[in-house]
Motif scaffolding. Structure first.
Motif, PDB file in Angstrom:
ATOM      1  N   GLY A 156      -8.010   8.887 -22.947  1.00 25.46           N
ATOM      2  CA  GLY A 156      -8.706   9.241 -21.715  1.00 25.46           C
ATOM      3  C   GLY A 156      -9.027   8.039 -20.867  1.00 25.46           C
ATOM      4  N   THR A 157     -10.024   7.272 -21.285  1.00 27.99           N
ATOM      5  CA  THR A 157     -10.520   6.174 -20.458  1.00 27.99           C
ATOM      6  C   THR A 157      -9.452   5.130 -20.176  1.00 27.99           C
ATOM      7  OG1 THR A 157     -12.718   6.489 -21.415  1.00 27.99           O
ATOM      8  CG2 THR A 157     -12.303   4.425 -20.255  1.00 27.99           C
ATOM      9  N   LEU A 158      -8.823   4.589 -21.241  1.00 28.85           N
ATOM     10  CA  LEU A 158      -7.861   3.501 -21.059  1.00 28.85           C
ATOM     11  C   LEU A 158      -6.661   3.955 -20.251  1.00 28.85           C
ATOM     12  CD1 LEU A 158      -7.048   0.622 -21.657  1.00 28.85           C
ATOM     13  CD2 LEU A 158      -6.075   1.395 -23.829  1.00 28.85           C
ATOM     14  N   THR A 159      -6.092   5.104 -20.625  1.00 29.59           N
ATOM     15  CA  THR A 159      -4.928   5.603 -19.893  1.00 29.59           C
ATOM     16  C   THR A 159      -5.287   5.976 -18.462  1.00 29.59           C
ATOM     17  OG1 THR A 159      -4.062   6.470 -21.967  1.00 29.59           O
ATOM     18  CG2 THR A 159      -3.072   7.294 -19.954  1.00 29.59           C
ATOM     19  N   SER A 160      -6.489   6.489 -18.261  1.00 33.89           N
ATOM     20  CA  SER A 160      -6.914   6.843 -16.906  1.00 33.89           C
ATOM     21  C   SER A 160      -6.977   5.614 -16.023  1.00 33.89           C
ATOM     22  CB  SER A 160      -8.280   7.534 -16.946  1.00 33.89           C
ATOM     23  OG  SER A 160      -8.191   8.783 -17.575  1.00 33.89           O
ATOM     24  N   ILE A 161      -7.482   4.521 -16.562  1.00 32.78           N
ATOM     25  CA  ILE A 161      -7.548   3.281 -15.778  1.00 32.78           C
ATOM     26  C   ILE A 161      -6.158   2.881 -15.320  1.00 32.78           C
ATOM     27  CG2 ILE A 161      -8.048   0.809 -15.899  1.00 32.78           C
ATOM     28  CD1 ILE A 161     -10.339   1.472 -17.794  1.00 32.78           C
ATOM     29  N   VAL A 162      -5.208   2.864 -16.271  1.00 28.32           N
ATOM     30  CA  VAL A 162      -3.839   2.459 -15.933  1.00 28.32           C
ATOM     31  C   VAL A 162      -3.203   3.469 -14.987  1.00 28.32           C
ATOM     32  CG1 VAL A 162      -1.545   2.006 -16.878  1.00 28.32           C
ATOM     33  CG2 VAL A 162      -3.579   1.244 -18.124  1.00 28.32           C
ATOM     34  N   SER A 163      -3.306   4.751 -15.333  1.00 30.06           N
ATOM     35  CA  SER A 163      -2.641   5.790 -14.547  1.00 30.06           C
ATOM     36  C   SER A 163      -3.171   5.850 -13.121  1.00 30.06           C
ATOM     37  CB  SER A 163      -2.829   7.142 -15.231  1.00 30.06           C
ATOM     38  OG  SER A 163      -2.282   8.176 -14.456  1.00 30.06           O
ATOM     39  N   HIS A 164      -4.493   5.920 -12.962  1.00 28.79           N
ATOM     40  CA  HIS A 164      -5.068   6.043 -11.629  1.00 28.79           C
ATOM     41  C   HIS A 164      -4.868   4.782 -10.802  1.00 28.79           C
ATOM     42  CE1 HIS A 164      -6.557   9.876 -12.721  1.00 28.79           C
ATOM     43  NE2 HIS A 164      -7.503   9.447 -13.531  1.00 28.79           N
ATOM     44  N   ALA A 165      -4.887   3.626 -11.454  1.00 27.56           N
ATOM     45  CA  ALA A 165      -4.648   2.375 -10.722  1.00 27.56           C
ATOM     46  C   ALA A 165      -3.228   2.358 -10.151  1.00 27.56           C
ATOM     47  CB  ALA A 165      -4.873   1.180 -11.637  1.00 27.56           C
ATOM     48  N   ILE A 166      -2.263   2.811 -10.940  1.00 26.68           N
ATOM     49  CA  ILE A 166      -0.873   2.832 -10.465  1.00 26.68           C
ATOM     50  C   ILE A 166      -0.693   3.870  -9.362  1.00 26.68           C
ATOM     51  CG2 ILE A 166       1.493   3.392 -11.158  1.00 26.68           C
ATOM     52  CD1 ILE A 166       0.875   2.113 -13.855  1.00 26.68           C
ATOM     53  N   VAL A 167      -1.332   5.019  -9.511  1.00 27.48           N
ATOM     54  CA  VAL A 167      -1.255   6.049  -8.464  1.00 27.48           C
ATOM     55  C   VAL A 167      -1.835   5.520  -7.159  1.00 27.48           C
ATOM     56  CG1 VAL A 167      -2.165   8.288  -7.727  1.00 27.48           C
ATOM     57  CG2 VAL A 167      -1.233   8.013 -10.028  1.00 27.48           C
ATOM     58  N   VAL A 168      -2.970   4.849  -7.239  1.00 29.99           N
ATOM     59  CA  VAL A 168      -3.588   4.272  -6.046  1.00 29.99           C
ATOM     60  C   VAL A 168      -2.658   3.250  -5.407  1.00 29.99           C
ATOM     61  CG1 VAL A 168      -5.467   2.780  -5.224  1.00 29.99           C
ATOM     62  CG2 VAL A 168      -5.968   4.695  -6.754  1.00 29.99           C
ATOM     63  N   LEU A 169      -2.087   2.379  -6.232  1.00 28.54           N
ATOM     64  CA  LEU A 169      -1.212   1.325  -5.703  1.00 28.54           C
ATOM     65  C   LEU A 169       0.028   1.920  -5.032  1.00 28.54           C
ATOM     66  CD1 LEU A 169      -0.535  -1.681  -5.437  1.00 28.54           C
ATOM     67  CD2 LEU A 169       0.557  -1.540  -7.693  1.00 28.54           C
ATOM     68  N   THR A 170       0.734   2.824  -5.706  1.00 26.93           N
ATOM     69  CA  THR A 170       1.960   3.408  -5.137  1.00 26.93           C
ATOM     70  C   THR A 170       1.660   4.241  -3.890  1.00 26.93           C
ATOM     71  OG1 THR A 170       1.756   5.272  -6.689  1.00 26.93           O
ATOM     72  CG2 THR A 170       3.174   3.437  -7.345  1.00 26.93           C
ATOM     73  N   THR A 171       0.529   4.945  -3.923  1.00 26.98           N
ATOM     74  CA  THR A 171       0.177   5.775  -2.762  1.00 26.98           C
ATOM     75  C   THR A 171      -0.164   4.910  -1.559  1.00 26.98           C
ATOM     76  OG1 THR A 171      -0.684   7.475  -4.247  1.00 26.98           O
ATOM     77  CG2 THR A 171      -1.327   7.613  -1.944  1.00 26.98           C
ATOM     78  N   LEU A 172      -0.899   3.821  -1.760  1.00 23.50           N
ATOM     79  CA  LEU A 172      -1.230   2.912  -0.664  1.00 23.50           C
ATOM     80  C   LEU A 172       0.031   2.325  -0.037  1.00 23.50           C
ATOM     81  CD1 LEU A 172      -4.378   0.984  -1.983  1.00 23.50           C
ATOM     82  CD2 LEU A 172      -4.268   2.516  -0.015  1.00 23.50           C
ATOM     83  N   VAL A 173       0.962   1.920  -0.903  1.00 19.25           N
ATOM     84  CA  VAL A 173       2.226   1.369  -0.389  1.00 19.25           C
ATOM     85  C   VAL A 173       2.948   2.418   0.453  1.00 19.25           C
ATOM     86  CG1 VAL A 173       4.517   0.536  -1.043  1.00 19.25           C
ATOM     87  CG2 VAL A 173       2.489  -0.299  -2.253  1.00 19.25           C
ATOM     88  N   ALA A 174       3.036   3.660  -0.057  1.00 19.47           N
ATOM     89  CA  ALA A 174       3.759   4.716   0.652  1.00 19.47           C
ATOM     90  C   ALA A 174       3.102   5.058   1.979  1.00 19.47           C
ATOM     91  CB  ALA A 174       3.843   5.966  -0.236  1.00 19.47           C
ATOM     92  N   VAL A 175       1.778   5.180   2.007  1.00 14.96           N
ATOM     93  CA  VAL A 175       1.089   5.601   3.215  1.00 14.96           C
ATOM     94  C   VAL A 175       1.131   4.517   4.290  1.00 14.96           C
ATOM     95  CG1 VAL A 175      -1.265   4.853   2.679  1.00 14.96           C
ATOM     96  CG2 VAL A 175      -0.904   6.956   3.970  1.00 14.96           C
ATOM     97  N   PHE A 176       1.064   3.252   3.879  1.00 15.48           N
ATOM     98  CA  PHE A 176       1.156   2.182   4.873  1.00 15.48           C
ATOM     99  C   PHE A 176       2.570   2.033   5.409  1.00 15.48           C
ATOM    100  CE2 PHE A 176      -3.058   0.829   3.544  1.00 15.48           C
ATOM    101  CZ  PHE A 176      -3.563   0.256   4.693  1.00 15.48           C
ATOM    102  N   LEU A 177       3.577   2.327   4.585  1.00 16.07           N
ATOM    103  CA  LEU A 177       4.958   2.283   5.066  1.00 16.07           C
ATOM    104  C   LEU A 177       5.236   3.412   6.061  1.00 16.07           C
ATOM    105  CD1 LEU A 177       6.949   1.392   1.813  1.00 16.07           C
ATOM    106  CD2 LEU A 177       6.541  -0.069   3.810  1.00 16.07           C
ATOM    107  N   MET A 178       4.580   4.542   5.867  1.00 20.20           N
ATOM    108  CA  MET A 178       4.783   5.666   6.774  1.00 20.20           C
ATOM    109  C   MET A 178       4.167   5.394   8.143  1.00 20.20           C
ATOM    110  SD  MET A 178       4.258   9.038   4.382  1.00 20.20           S
ATOM    111  CE  MET A 178       4.497  10.082   5.795  1.00 20.20           C
ATOM    112  N   ASN A 179       2.884   4.993   8.165  1.00 19.57           N
ATOM    113  CA  ASN A 179       2.218   4.674   9.427  1.00 19.57           C
ATOM    114  C   ASN A 179       0.944   3.899   9.102  1.00 19.57           C
ATOM    115  OD1 ASN A 179       0.286   5.155  11.811  1.00 19.57           O
ATOM    116  ND2 ASN A 179       2.237   5.950  12.602  1.00 19.57           N
ATOM    117  N   TRP A 180       0.970   2.609   9.371  1.00 21.44           N
ATOM    118  CA  TRP A 180      -0.137   1.747   8.946  1.00 21.44           C
ATOM    119  C   TRP A 180      -1.441   2.077   9.683  1.00 21.44           C
ATOM    120  CZ3 TRP A 180      -2.648  -1.410  12.394  1.00 21.44           C
ATOM    121  CH2 TRP A 180      -2.012  -1.696  13.596  1.00 21.44           C
ATOM    122  N   LYS A 181      -1.317   2.605  10.934  1.00 19.64           N
ATOM    123  CA  LYS A 181      -2.530   2.923  11.699  1.00 19.64           C
ATOM    124  C   LYS A 181      -3.283   4.092  11.055  1.00 19.64           C
ATOM    125  CE  LYS A 181      -0.399   1.389  16.023  1.00 19.64           C
ATOM    126  NZ  LYS A 181       0.123   1.822  17.331  1.00 19.64           N
TER     127      LYS A 181
END
Length: 611
Positions: A156-181
């Motif tokens: 739970g805790t350990l995997t959640s840290i890794v999983s959610h951190a990666i989701v946040v990172l990949t999502t931020l990259v995708a959303v800024f590539l689509m439209n940074w504003k």
């Protein structure tokens, strides 16, 4: 006189037990060290998390194309292809998540297996002083609840840290590539989410500590009052309602703490939900404004839609990461409780160069021995006496004078603080522990039998004993006839702590067990004190057979045993005050004379058969 440094303090103070663990780099690395044997599997989990996170982006991106190209362009064929592609990515993502979940659960169960084995090995090798000072409820909590909780931490805790951190990172990259504003508009509320988390973390830390303490109290009540001996005591003193009241009080306090913990996180969850809804509204407003005002030519309705979906995908992992941060504090507290046991030092352990000497004699020598259970309070003071090879020494003294403590120093159930105990001229602290304890056989008044068969309890002394050896040992202990008259013979169940047997029958099993062990030194700790005179007389004859050709140390309460001793050692308040034979000590008019007058004289008529 051989002198060694005093042993370490054996009991933790209340202040030491209440110290809160610090979250340090060393502690984190120590927790992560349990993942090391399974690092390849965890690498697979990490790769699966990354893959599922990236694949999970595609349905949101495809949604934008569906709006801009298929729906706006009224292209049915393209709509079907895009929907099928979105479905395939969803299936692929869920398959990877399922595999990752299985491997992750496998890792967590393996770690629990490792930790339980490590904990059990550590605890069973701890000295007797540990079990005297520790509540059994605490030990059970560490073995079951605490280590069992590691599964939730790893999966739970350990995997959640890794999983959610990666989701946040990949999502931020995708959303800024689509439209940074639009991305900037969407992430503007993130810093506000972080504010409540610190206070909630401190509150839940305090409540967790209180919860663990109350849980220990409840386990102790259950362990003491629902055991066979404990439940019998409760009934005999009619304390059922009193114990129910105690349990109800502890249970109520534990429930109140749980409710406080629930309330402490409720406001936090409400705030997180509110901020998660504000972001999409801001994106719709900003996107609509830019689209209507034609601020950004590349901006489309599909891009706005995909951005909203991705931002919603971003907020939940951030909320979970903040919850994980709070739960991480709980996880550290859990590991700290486990490590607190692992870090308990054992002051009785094998020497660096253990000896297994070929003993020409088994004489036992106490040389100026001093010992204390608690620092500064001596239980045994400057004890010196010798038990010659093949002889019998009787130790007598008032209750609580330190007699049992003295004999417990022989097999190193405890270590002396000063002086030495020697067998055949060798300090017991220099001997291999297994070798030393195989030299010594114990028969005590409190015979402990495991909840199994008579055979299983006898084989505890010698696993490879044949049926003939079992029967011979039981004949010596005057037990064989009783066993063969039972319907199940040697497979007769003895019950919890042997309570299906009488006191005399349990003692005979204990004697037969020692016969199978065949020790060179025999220690009898008031082995017949709790028996009636008929049983005592019968068992005494069995003991005499066992004691032949051995070095014997007997804590005596029967005059017959005292009269048969080659030497009598009188202990009072932890000190050796007299030693000699019966007639000599009686003539001296000291403590032995007082003991004789109060304890032995009433059985004087039985002495003639042993003189």
């Amino acid at each position: 006189m051989a002198t060694r440094p005093p042993g370490p303090r054996r009991f933790l103070t209340e202040e030491e037990r209440n110290n809160k663990p610090e979250i340090t780099k060393e502690l984190i690395f120590r927790i992560l060290s349990y993942l090391k044997p399974y690092r390849l599997q965890f690498i697979f989990v990490f790769i699966a998390i990354v893959a599922s996170s990236i694949i999970g982006l595609w349905p949101s991106i495809i949604t934008g194309r569906i709006v801009d190209e298929a729906l706006t362009g009224q292209n049915l064929a393209l709509l079907v292809r895009l929907l099928l592609l979105a479905f395939v990515t969803l299936v692929g993502s869920q398959f990877i998540i399922t595999m990752e979940s299985y491997i992750n659960a496998w890792i967590s169960h393996k770690i629990i297996y490792d930790m339980k084995n490590q904990m059990y090995r550590h605890l069973i090798l701890m000295p007797q002083s540990f079990f005297l000072g520790e509540k059994q409820g605490d030990i059970i909590t560490r073995m079951n609840s605490d280590i069992g909780g590691v599964s939730a931490i790893i999966s739970g805790t350990l995997t959640s840290i890794v999983s959610h951190a990666i989701v946040v990172l990949t999502t931020l990259v995708a959303v800024f590539l689509m439209n940074w504003k639009l991305a900037l508009v969407g992430v503007v509320v993130i810093p506000i989410i972080i504010i409540p988390s610190r206070q909630v973390g401190r509150t839940r830390w305090k409540l967790l500590s209180e919860s663990q303490q109350k849980s220990d109290e409840m386990n102790q009540i259950i362990n003491e009052t629902l055991s066979i001996s404990g439940s019998l005591l409760v009934k005999l003193f009619t304390k059922e309602e009193k114990e129910i009241e105690k349990f109800d009080q502890a249970n109520q306090e534990l429930t109140e703490i749980a409710m406080k913990e629930e309330r402490s996180g409720r406001f936090f969850r409400v705030m997180m939900g509110l901020f998660a809804q504000i972001g999409p509204l801001l994106i719709y407003f900003a996107g609509g404004y830019m689209l209507i005002r034609q601020v950004d030519d590349a901006l489309t309705v599909g891009v706005i839609t995909s951005t909203v979906i991705l931002i919603n995908r971003l907020y939940r992992p951030i909320q979970m990461l903040l919850n994980v941060k709070v739960d991480f504090v709980r996880s550290v507290a859990l590991f700290s409780r486990i490590f607190e046991y692992f870090d308990r030092p054992s002051d009785v352990k094998n020497p660096e160069d253990p000896q297994k000497p070929e003993l020409k004699t088994t004489e036992v020598v106490f040389d100026e021995v001093r010992f204390s259970y608690r620092l500064g309070i001596d239980t045994v003071k400057e004890i010196s006496f010798q038990v010659d090879d093949g002889s019998m020494v009787a130790i007598v003294g008032p209750s609580g004078s330190g007699k049992s403590t003295i004999i417990n120093l022989i097999p190193r159930l405890y270590d002396v603080d000063e002086g030495a105990v020697r067998i055949g001229g060798v300090d017991v602290r220099d001997m291999d522990l297994t070798y030393l304890r195989n030299l010594v056989g114990f028969v005590s008044q409190d015979t402990y039998l495991f909840n199994g068969t008579i055979r299983e309890n006898l084989l505890y002394a010698k696993e490879d004993a044949t049926q003939e050896e079992l029967e011979e040992a039981c004949r010596i202990a005057d037990l064989h006839e009783f066993i063969v008259n039972q319907p199940d013979g040697y497979n007769t169940l003895v019950g919890n702590r042997g309570l299906k047997l009488s006191g005399g029958e349990k003692q005979r099993v204990s004697i037969a067990r020692v016969v199978l062990k065949d020790p060179k030194i025999l220690v009898l700790d008031e082995a017949t004190s709790s028996l009636d005179s008929i049983s005592e007389s019968s068992i005494q004859k069995s003991l005499e057979l066992v004691m032949k050709h051995r070095t014997n140390i007997v804590i005596a309460h029967r005059l017959s045993t005292v009269l048969a001793a080659d030497q009598i050692v009188v202990i009072d308040k932890g000190m050796l005050v007299e030693k000699g034979r019966h007639d000599e000590l009686l003539a001296g008019g000291g403590i032995y004379k007082q003991l004789f007058d109060t304890q032995f004289e009433k059985v004087l008529e039985d002495a003639s058969s042993y003189c």
